[in-house]
Design an enzyme around this catalytic site. Sequence first.
Site, PDB file in Angstrom:
ATOM      1  N   HIS A 275      -1.246  -1.209  -4.349  1.00  0.00           N
ATOM      2  CA  HIS A 275      -2.528  -0.805  -3.772  1.00  0.00           C
ATOM      3  C   HIS A 275      -2.479   0.694  -3.488  1.00  0.00           C
ATOM      4  O   HIS A 275      -1.592   1.167  -2.785  1.00  0.00           O
ATOM      5  CB  HIS A 275      -2.777  -1.594  -2.481  1.00  0.00           C
ATOM      6  CG  HIS A 275      -4.101  -1.339  -1.844  1.00  0.00           C
ATOM      7  ND1 HIS A 275      -5.265  -1.950  -2.256  1.00  0.00           N
ATOM      8  CD2 HIS A 275      -4.457  -0.528  -0.812  1.00  0.00           C
ATOM      9  CE1 HIS A 275      -6.276  -1.537  -1.506  1.00  0.00           C
ATOM     10  NE2 HIS A 275      -5.816  -0.666  -0.623  1.00  0.00           N
TER      11      HIS A 275
ATOM     12  N   ASP B  39      -4.554   3.951  -2.144  1.00  0.00           N
ATOM     13  CA  ASP B  39      -5.705   4.391  -1.355  1.00  0.00           C
ATOM     14  C   ASP B  39      -6.029   5.847  -1.649  1.00  0.00           C
ATOM     15  O   ASP B  39      -5.249   6.741  -1.303  1.00  0.00           O
ATOM     16  CB  ASP B  39      -5.382   4.255   0.137  1.00  0.00           C
ATOM     17  CG  ASP B  39      -5.247   2.805   0.562  1.00  0.00           C
ATOM     18  OD1 ASP B  39      -6.236   2.060   0.442  1.00  0.00           O
ATOM     19  OD2 ASP B  39      -4.150   2.417   1.006  1.00  0.00           O
TER      20      ASP B  39
ATOM     21  N   MET C 187     -12.206  -5.369   4.709  1.00  0.00           N
ATOM     22  CA  MET C 187     -11.424  -4.450   5.549  1.00  0.00           C
ATOM     23  C   MET C 187     -11.264  -5.061   6.941  1.00  0.00           C
ATOM     24  O   MET C 187     -12.254  -5.429   7.583  1.00  0.00           O
ATOM     25  CB  MET C 187     -12.134  -3.090   5.686  1.00  0.00           C
ATOM     26  CG  MET C 187     -12.242  -2.241   4.431  1.00  0.00           C
ATOM     27  SD  MET C 187     -10.693  -1.715   3.696  1.00  0.00           S
ATOM     28  CE  MET C 187      -9.812  -0.962   5.055  1.00  0.00           C
TER      29      MET C 187
ATOM     30  N   MET D 204      -8.383   8.874  -0.677  1.00  0.00           N
ATOM     31  CA  MET D 204      -9.270   9.293   0.431  1.00  0.00           C
ATOM     32  C   MET D 204      -9.626  10.759   0.249  1.00  0.00           C
ATOM     33  O   MET D 204      -8.755  11.574  -0.058  1.00  0.00           O
ATOM     34  CB  MET D 204      -8.537   9.137   1.764  1.00  0.00           C
ATOM     35  CG  MET D 204      -8.011   7.748   2.028  1.00  0.00           C
ATOM     36  SD  MET D 204      -7.191   7.696   3.634  1.00  0.00           S
ATOM     37  CE  MET D 204      -6.547   6.037   3.622  1.00  0.00           C
TER      38      MET D 204
ATOM     39  N   SER E  90       0.849  -1.193   0.000  1.00  0.00           N
ATOM     40  CA  SER E  90       0.000   0.000   0.000  1.00  0.00           C
ATOM     41  C   SER E  90       0.884   1.242   0.000  1.00  0.00           C
ATOM     42  O   SER E  90       1.613   1.508   0.960  1.00  0.00           O
ATOM     43  CB  SER E  90      -0.904   0.001   1.233  1.00  0.00           C
ATOM     44  OG  SER E  90      -1.642   1.204   1.260  1.00  0.00           O
TER      45      SER E  90
ATOM     46  N   ASP F 292      -7.346  -6.125   3.822  1.00  0.00           N
ATOM     47  CA  ASP F 292      -6.693  -4.811   3.934  1.00  0.00           C
ATOM     48  C   ASP F 292      -6.821  -4.264   5.351  1.00  0.00           C
ATOM     49  O   ASP F 292      -7.930  -4.033   5.830  1.00  0.00           O
ATOM     50  CB  ASP F 292      -7.366  -3.857   2.928  1.00  0.00           C
ATOM     51  CG  ASP F 292      -6.726  -2.481   2.852  1.00  0.00           C
ATOM     52  OD1 ASP F 292      -5.682  -2.253   3.496  1.00  0.00           O
ATOM     53  OD2 ASP F 292      -7.278  -1.632   2.120  1.00  0.00           O
TER      54      ASP F 292
ATOM     55  N   HIS G 191      -8.118   1.790  -4.445  1.00  0.00           N
ATOM     56  CA  HIS G 191      -9.132   1.637  -3.403  1.00  0.00           C
ATOM     57  C   HIS G 191      -9.728   3.012  -3.140  1.00  0.00           C
ATOM     58  O   HIS G 191      -9.103   3.849  -2.499  1.00  0.00           O
ATOM     59  CB  HIS G 191      -8.448   1.053  -2.153  1.00  0.00           C
ATOM     60  CG  HIS G 191      -9.349   0.872  -0.982  1.00  0.00           C
ATOM     61  ND1 HIS G 191      -8.861   0.550   0.273  1.00  0.00           N
ATOM     62  CD2 HIS G 191     -10.699   0.968  -0.850  1.00  0.00           C
ATOM     63  CE1 HIS G 191      -9.883   0.447   1.113  1.00  0.00           C
ATOM     64  NE2 HIS G 191     -11.005   0.715   0.463  1.00  0.00           N
TER      65      HIS G 191
ATOM     66  N   MET H  24     -11.822   5.513  -1.362  1.00  0.00           N
ATOM     67  CA  MET H  24     -12.531   5.837  -0.116  1.00  0.00           C
ATOM     68  C   MET H  24     -13.042   7.269  -0.254  1.00  0.00           C
ATOM     69  O   MET H  24     -12.555   8.205   0.389  1.00  0.00           O
ATOM     70  CB  MET H  24     -11.586   5.658   1.077  1.00  0.00           C
ATOM     71  CG  MET H  24     -11.361   4.188   1.432  1.00  0.00           C
ATOM     72  SD  MET H  24      -9.944   3.926   2.494  1.00  0.00           S
ATOM     73  CE  MET H  24      -8.665   3.835   1.256  1.00  0.00           C
TER      74      MET H  24
HETATM   75  C1  DX5 Z   1      -6.640   1.922   5.201  1.00  0.00           C
HETATM   76  C2  DX5 Z   1      -6.169   1.546   3.836  1.00  0.00           C
HETATM   77  C3  DX5 Z   1      -5.074   0.570   3.810  1.00  0.00           C
HETATM   78  C4  DX5 Z   1      -3.798   0.961   4.503  1.00  0.00           C
HETATM   79  C5  DX5 Z   1      -3.263  -0.297   5.130  1.00  0.00           C
HETATM   80  O1  DX5 Z   1      -7.830   2.607   5.112  1.00  0.00           O
HETATM   81  O2  DX5 Z   1      -7.245   1.008   3.083  1.00  0.00           O
HETATM   82  O3  DX5 Z   1      -4.809   0.131   2.481  1.00  0.00           O
HETATM   83  O4  DX5 Z   1      -2.835   1.520   3.666  1.00  0.00           O
HETATM   84  O5  DX5 Z   1      -2.194   0.009   5.944  1.00  0.00           O
HETATM   85  P1  DX5 Z   1      -1.593  -1.023   7.002  1.00  0.00           P
HETATM   86  O6  DX5 Z   1      -1.100  -2.205   6.227  1.00  0.00           O
HETATM   87  O7  DX5 Z   1      -0.499  -0.243   7.645  1.00  0.00           O
HETATM   88  O8  DX5 Z   1      -2.700  -1.380   7.957  1.00  0.00           O
HETATM   89 ZN    ZN Z   2      -6.766   0.188   1.066  1.00  0.00          ZN
END
Ligand code: DX5
Ligand code: ZN
Length: 222
Positions: free
Chosen positions: A33, A35, A139, A37, A8, A174, A66, A68
């Site tokens: 991956h 993210d 999740m 947000m 990630s 995740d 991903h 969000m």
């Molecule tokens: C959290 C993200 C994850 C995050 C995971 O909302 O969706 O992808 O980067 O990070 P770790 O592996 O540190 O929990």
């Molecule tokens: Zn994620």
Amino acid sequence: MEMKICPSVLACDMLHLEDEIKKAEKAGADIFHLDVMDGVYVPNMSFGFDVIKKIGTVTDLPLDVHMMTVQPWKYFDVLAAAGTWNVTFHLNLLDEAGTRQALKDIHSLGMKAALSVKPKESADLLLPYYDLMDMALVMTVEPGFGGQKFMEDMLPKVGAIRAAAGKDFPVQIDGGIGLGTAGKAAAAGASMFVVGTASFGAPDMAKAVADIRSEAEAAFVY
Ligand code: DX5
Ligand code: ZN
């Protein structure tokens, strides 16, 4: 089933993004991956589409985005243009017909499509969508931040998804995944492992990726 390790990028050193992408490739990453947000759907903001596009110029590995955000569908065309391989978005943003249409829209742009279940959501909420999904994301933390503690009680959802969608259907996991938790997730049936802190944050990323992969391979039961 092949285990896929998905570092990630949220957890990388953003000041040295290109170096970090190369480091992850050399370490044996399978998929990036990413993210996204918006500070509304989750209480944090990350990076946007120009960053994803730039990442695509320095790697040939698949880009797994991903989303969000409250209105992910607004950006499907931008994501396709940025070279995205898969788009994952969340349940309960649209009604059932709207969610199905969004999955179709992702496919018509040439990308793979996935839905995610958050900790408070049941895996049964995915039932109307499996025919249009390429994978599911479970999740194991509340979305929004890296470095949170793995919620082991989410794992029965992985088995429920494979029971409903078939054993060949990939389940991605995740949140809090690393050595110790990857094996538990694999034993539950997960085959795609999003790893943030435990990959980019490890002193030796190649060792971390290899160890997590071996743990998952040893624990996975087809
Ligand atoms: C959290 C993200 C994850 C995050 C995971 O909302 O969706 O992808 O980067 O990070 P770790 O592996 O540190 O929990
Ligand atoms: Zn994620």
